[in-house]
Design a protein around this motif. Structure first.
Motif, PDB file in Angstrom:
ATOM      1  N   UNK A 213       0.983  -1.177  -0.004  1.00 21.96           N
ATOM      2  CA  UNK A 213      -0.104  -0.223  -0.126  1.00 21.96           C
ATOM      3  C   UNK A 213       0.840   1.172  -0.038  1.00 21.96           C
ATOM      4  N   UNK A 214       0.693   1.994  -1.102  1.00 24.16           N
ATOM      5  CA  UNK A 214       1.965   3.186  -1.224  1.00 24.16           C
ATOM      6  C   UNK A 214       1.209   4.455  -1.374  1.00 24.16           C
ATOM      7  N   UNK A 215       1.489   5.411  -0.526  1.00 18.41           N
ATOM      8  CA  UNK A 215       0.872   6.819  -0.496  1.00 18.41           C
ATOM      9  C   UNK A 215       1.293   7.519  -1.807  1.00 18.41           C
ATOM     10  N   UNK A 216       0.484   8.076  -2.748  1.00 15.51           N
ATOM     11  CA  UNK A 216       0.684   8.691  -3.782  1.00 15.51           C
ATOM     12  C   UNK A 216       1.377  10.321  -3.640  1.00 15.51           C
ATOM     13  N   UNK A 226       0.275   7.437 -16.797  1.00 13.04           N
ATOM     14  CA  UNK A 226       0.768   8.414 -15.755  1.00 13.04           C
ATOM     15  C   UNK A 226       1.634   7.778 -14.935  1.00 13.04           C
ATOM     16  N   UNK A 227       2.660   8.418 -14.507  1.00 16.88           N
ATOM     17  CA  UNK A 227       4.087   8.037 -13.676  1.00 16.88           C
ATOM     18  C   UNK A 227       3.713   8.721 -12.130  1.00 16.88           C
ATOM     19  N   UNK A 228       3.647   7.603 -11.419  1.00 17.42           N
ATOM     20  CA  UNK A 228       3.192   7.960 -10.014  1.00 17.42           C
ATOM     21  C   UNK A 228       4.677   7.951  -9.461  1.00 17.42           C
ATOM     22  N   UNK A 229       4.844   8.891  -8.468  1.00 15.68           N
ATOM     23  CA  UNK A 229       5.723   9.111  -7.231  1.00 15.68           C
ATOM     24  C   UNK A 229       5.060   8.763  -6.007  1.00 15.68           C
ATOM     25  N   UNK A 230       5.861   8.250  -4.718  1.00 16.10           N
ATOM     26  CA  UNK A 230       5.364   7.930  -3.609  1.00 16.10           C
ATOM     27  C   UNK A 230       6.242   8.643  -2.582  1.00 16.10           C
ATOM     28  N   UNK A 231       5.420   8.584  -1.367  1.00 14.03           N
ATOM     29  CA  UNK A 231       6.152   9.270  -0.147  1.00 14.03           C
ATOM     30  C   UNK A 231       7.134   8.271   0.277  1.00 14.03           C
ATOM     31  N   UNK A 232       7.807   8.683   1.332  1.00 14.84           N
ATOM     32  CA  UNK A 232       8.857   7.979   1.874  1.00 14.84           C
ATOM     33  C   UNK A 232       8.151   7.602   3.366  1.00 14.84           C
ATOM     34  N   UNK A 233       8.606   6.638   4.068  1.00 14.42           N
ATOM     35  CA  UNK A 233       9.756   5.583   3.501  1.00 14.42           C
ATOM     36  C   UNK A 233       9.263   4.506   2.621  1.00 14.42           C
ATOM     37  N   UNK A 234       7.911   4.233   2.335  1.00 10.89           N
ATOM     38  CA  UNK A 234       7.723   3.037   1.390  1.00 10.89           C
ATOM     39  C   UNK A 234       8.147   3.273   0.188  1.00 10.89           C
ATOM     40  N   UNK A 235       8.352   4.480  -0.589  1.00 13.99           N
ATOM     41  CA  UNK A 235       9.054   4.570  -1.928  1.00 13.99           C
ATOM     42  C   UNK A 235      10.270   3.758  -2.170  1.00 13.99           C
ATOM     43  N   UNK A 236      11.092   4.375  -1.032  1.00 16.44           N
ATOM     44  CA  UNK A 236      12.592   3.681  -1.027  1.00 16.44           C
ATOM     45  C   UNK A 236      12.465   2.203  -0.774  1.00 16.44           C
ATOM     46  N   UNK A 237      11.823   1.496   0.280  1.00 19.61           N
ATOM     47  CA  UNK A 237      11.630   0.315   0.551  1.00 19.61           C
ATOM     48  C   UNK A 237      10.951  -0.722  -0.592  1.00 19.61           C
ATOM     49  N   UNK A 329      -8.760  -0.194  14.421  1.00 17.94           N
ATOM     50  CA  UNK A 329      -8.191   0.379  13.405  1.00 17.94           C
ATOM     51  C   UNK A 329      -6.920  -0.177  12.718  1.00 17.94           C
ATOM     52  N   UNK A 330      -6.204   0.421  11.844  1.00 15.43           N
ATOM     53  CA  UNK A 330      -5.058  -0.028  11.123  1.00 15.43           C
ATOM     54  C   UNK A 330      -4.469   1.203  10.473  1.00 15.43           C
ATOM     55  N   UNK A 331      -3.572   2.011  11.292  1.00 20.62           N
ATOM     56  CA  UNK A 331      -3.090   3.165  10.755  1.00 20.62           C
ATOM     57  C   UNK A 331      -1.764   3.330   9.993  1.00 20.62           C
ATOM     58  N   UNK A 332      -0.844   2.238  10.139  1.00 20.55           N
ATOM     59  CA  UNK A 332       0.240   2.509   9.668  1.00 20.55           C
ATOM     60  C   UNK A 332       0.294   2.658   8.038  1.00 20.55           C
ATOM     61  N   UNK A 333      -0.582   2.110   7.386  1.00 19.91           N
ATOM     62  CA  UNK A 333      -0.510   2.425   5.808  1.00 19.91           C
ATOM     63  C   UNK A 333      -0.641   3.932   5.420  1.00 19.91           C
ATOM     64  N   UNK A 334      -1.636   4.638   6.306  1.00 14.87           N
ATOM     65  CA  UNK A 334      -1.792   5.998   6.251  1.00 14.87           C
ATOM     66  C   UNK A 334      -0.905   6.978   6.571  1.00 14.87           C
ATOM     67  N   UNK A 335       0.189   6.358   7.338  1.00 11.17           N
ATOM     68  CA  UNK A 335       1.365   7.187   7.873  1.00 11.17           C
ATOM     69  C   UNK A 335       2.654   7.080   7.292  1.00 11.17           C
ATOM     70  N   UNK A 336       2.981   5.541   7.090  1.00 17.04           N
ATOM     71  CA  UNK A 336       4.171   5.144   6.676  1.00 17.04           C
ATOM     72  C   UNK A 336       4.055   4.350   5.369  1.00 17.04           C
ATOM     73  N   UNK A 337       2.934   3.873   4.741  1.00 17.17           N
ATOM     74  CA  UNK A 337       2.787   3.144   3.642  1.00 17.17           C
ATOM     75  C   UNK A 337       3.004   1.629   4.597  1.00 17.17           C
ATOM     76  N   UNK A 338       2.677   0.565   3.481  1.00 21.82           N
ATOM     77  CA  UNK A 338       2.805  -0.645   3.925  1.00 21.82           C
ATOM     78  C   UNK A 338       3.507  -1.552   3.080  1.00 21.82           C
ATOM     79  N   UNK A 339       4.694  -1.984   3.214  1.00 13.98           N
ATOM     80  CA  UNK A 339       5.398  -2.827   2.264  1.00 13.98           C
ATOM     81  C   UNK A 339       5.740  -4.062   2.886  1.00 13.98           C
ATOM     82  N   UNK A 340       4.988  -5.167   2.889  1.00 17.53           N
ATOM     83  CA  UNK A 340       5.214  -6.439   3.613  1.00 17.53           C
ATOM     84  C   UNK A 340       6.354  -7.198   2.893  1.00 17.53           C
ATOM     85  N   UNK A 341       7.211  -8.248   3.831  1.00 21.42           N
ATOM     86  CA  UNK A 341       7.867  -9.091   3.625  1.00 21.42           C
ATOM     87  C   UNK A 341       7.317 -10.336   3.371  1.00 21.42           C
TER      88      UNK A 341
END
Length: 639
Positions: A213-216, A226-237, A329-341
């Motif tokens: 889950x990536x915040x645009x 379209x080219x999408x850019x994402x917020x950090x830290x999820x963009x880098x990870x 609730x589950x707020x991490x995706x709204x605040x830091x994105x969510x990139x699972x292993x």
């Protein structure tokens, strides 16, 4: 048949979970008050107040505690201002346990949500699609500490609504490309008016056995793409980690995705959007829903109950019975994105090694560090804990988590329904400072997660937000018993046991997965199995399970990569026997030594199927089972 516990252990568990008829009672009621005395005629209003009273009785060695303390919770809704917190000072004994239980015949609901009221027809809403105009309702978002409350879920009359998205139902688009160097993704542009001005827009992308889950952050439209850019830290990870990564393939199609959380996407009944800046929530009612009379609940808390001791002072002898846990609730995706292993454990950092190899694995080409999702009921450093006959429902992330230092405890006879993440999580899954491929074998046995019984639970409609989670997930565990559970309606794997991807001997030993019924799973993901294992686990057994009906995942990159049993990397010293499956479709990937496979497949005698799943005393739970989706195809083994 599952193995019987030795007589000595049976006696121990009877002592743990039997409550004396002479226990002291403290009553709690929604109509009570915390300045009352906790009697049946003058009940308290909160479980926390009852725990404080019980704690004082124990501190003062009050004679009333000799037979145990029973906190009796009357029926009704308990909307929490803070989680219930059970501490080492609340510890009981084998002769004097503490039990928090529902009053006979009543249904107490422990809720992390708040009612949203004051709904009215929305007027002019900038960006709202033409099809929705005149049909959408709006309400003010309640304040939390002077700020608008943030939430990602909304339940209308007990049914979860859908965050507004560009592709409806189970439909998804496919990415065009992924550029790791500049951390961007190119997608077909849906040409939705005003979508480039959607500050809370998210992209949900399907990646093998997990979703991200990536915040645009920014959108650059070029013609029909379209080219999408994402917020950090999820963009880098997201761009640095190799497993699981976006898939690009002409043969089977690129990774699927959808866009969500913009008012411009609110285009059909049952969808909603939170405008956090304006403190407004919008909803398009389904047929028959009257928002002026409906129960509309949004989650305010991620955790409802914490039961936490320390390594030197664990919480002991506490039982939870008959409570209903709702609305987290589950707020991490709204605040830091969510990139699972894997299995919902999100990556804090991950990257490919330029020079492969670690001390434990000479060929390892990637490293990762993970965090653990929030849980509605979170238990750590606790012994002799019982969770029995409870209902976990309408929860956004993990329902029940038995973490580090939990021992000699039981999860029995519970129903898990409408769970966004994993239903039951147990054990250590690489603590945040520790790389995930390293074996875990602490010398201090007080850290171990061991002797946990997970039996006769029904898990249905779980993993419905984070599709890469599992029904029951156990990491580094020892002497665990997972038996006679039924699991169905899952997006990914049923039961996953093990962590570390290593053949090196570690804390894991003598884990038993016996007589479970697992069906209708793998609805969205692939690289999937009913029972999945990792790493060396001497003395462990997978036996007597009944497995059937794997859904066809519509966006699987490798459509045939589904299995009934799957011993993955490093799995060693397992005895896999007498499991009924429709076909012998199993995977043994990079296994270690000592695995024995005997008599698995469709030829296993019918009594195995008949005895698997819930035992007769617990089959009443099936009344709460979500029915299978008859329109969703089932995988068939190719002849």
């Amino acid at each position: 048949m599952m193995k019987r516990l030795p007589l000595c252990l049976t006696v121990v568990f009877l002592l743990i979970f039997t409550i004396s008829a002479h226990s002291a009672d403290i009553y709690v009621s929604p109509a009570g008050a915390d300045n009352q005395d906790g009697t049946i005629s003058r009940p308290l209003a909160t479980v926390n107040a009852a725990l404080r009273m019980a704690r004082e009785w124990r501190r003062l060695n009050d004679p009333r505690i000799q037979g145990g303390i029973r906190i009796v919770v009357k029926g009704g809704n308990y909307f929490l201002n803070e989680p219930v917190f059970i501490r080492p000072e609340d510890t009981g004994t084998a002769d004097s346990p503490t039990t928090i239980e529902a009053a006979p015949g009543e249904t107490p609901v422990i809720s992390g949500g708040r009612n949203i009221t004051g709904w009215k027809k929305a007027g002019s809403v900038p960006g709202l699609p033409a099809a929705a105009k005149g049909k959408v309702w709006v309400a003010d978002v309640p304040l939390d500490g002077g700020r608008p409350a943030e939430f990602r879920q909304l339940w209308i009359n007990g049914q979860k609504a859908v965050r507004a998205r560009d592709r409806n139902a189970d439909s998804m688009s496919r990415i065009l490309s992924w550029n790791k160097a500049d951390q961007t993704c190119r997608i077909p542009w849906p040409a939705i008016k005003g979508l480039t001005n959607a500050p809370s827009l998210e992209m949900v992308i399907h990646q093998w056995w997990a979703i991200a889950i990536l915040r645009v952050k920014e959108i650059r439209v070029q013609g029909d793409s379209a080219q999408l850019f994402f917020h950090q830290p999820e963009s880098r990870i997201q761009s640095e980690h190799p497993w699981p990564a976006p898939w690009i393939s002409k043969e089977t199609g690129n990774s699927a995705f959808f866009l969500a959380n913009a008012v411009q996407l609110l285009d059909q009944p049952g969808e909603w959007f939170l405008d956090i800046g304006a403190a407004k929530v919008y909803y398009w009612p389904r047929n028959g829903e009257d928002l002026s009379a409906a129960s509309v609940i949004a989650p305010y808390h991620e955790t409802l109950l914490r039961l936490e001791g320390t390594i030197d002072h664990p919480v002991k002898y506490v039982n939870i019975k008959g409570l209903r846990f709702q609305h987290t609730g589950w707020l991490r995706p709204s605040r830091q994105g969510h990139v699972p292993h894997q299995a919902g454990l999100y990556m804090l950092d991950a990257y490919k090694l330029k020079v492969p190899g670690t001390p434990d694995k000479k060929s390892l080409e990637n490293q990762a560090w993970v965090g653990r999702p929030a849980a509605a009921v979170d238990i750590r450093f606790a012994h002799n804990i019982g969770i029995e006959n409870c209902l976990f429902e309408h929860l956004a992330s993990t329902a029940l988590d038995f973490g580090k230092g939990t021992q000699q405890s039981m999860i029995r006879g519970n129903l898990f329904d409408d769970i966004g993440g994993t239903a039951i999580l147990a054990g250590v899954f690489s603590e945040e400072p520790v790389e995930v491929h390293l074996p875990y074998d602490p010398t201090d046995q007080r850290e171990w997660c061991r002797a946990i019984e997970i039996t006769n639970n029904l898990i249905t409609n779980a993993t419905n937000e984070d599709w890469g989670c599992v029904g029951i997930g156990a990491g580094f565990v020892r002497d665990i018993l997972i038996a006679h559970n039924e699991l169905a309606e899952l997006s990914y794997t049923g039961i996953s046991v093990g962590w570390g991807w290593t053949r090196t001997l570690n804390v894991m030993r003598n884990n038993r997965i016996l007589s479970n019924k697992i069906h209708h799973y793998g609805k969205h993901m692939y690289d999937v199995a009913a029972i999945y294992t990792l790493s060396a686990q001497p003395g462990s057994v997978i036996s007597g399970n009944y497995i059937d009906s794997i859904y066809e995942a519509p966006y699987a990159h490798l459509p045939d990569h589904w299995f009934y049993l799957y011993t993955d990397e490093g799995s060693s010293f397992f005895n896999v026997k007498d499991n009924w499956t429709p076909a012998e479709k199993y995977l043994q990937n990079a296994n270690g030594p000592g695995n024995i496979w005997t008599n698995n497949g469709p030829a296993v005698k019918d009594s195995i199927r008949q005895q698997a799943g819930l035992e007769p005393a617990y089959r009443h739970l099936l009344e709460g089972r979500k029915t299978a989706d008859k329109n969703w195809p089932i995988n068939q083994e190719k002849k």
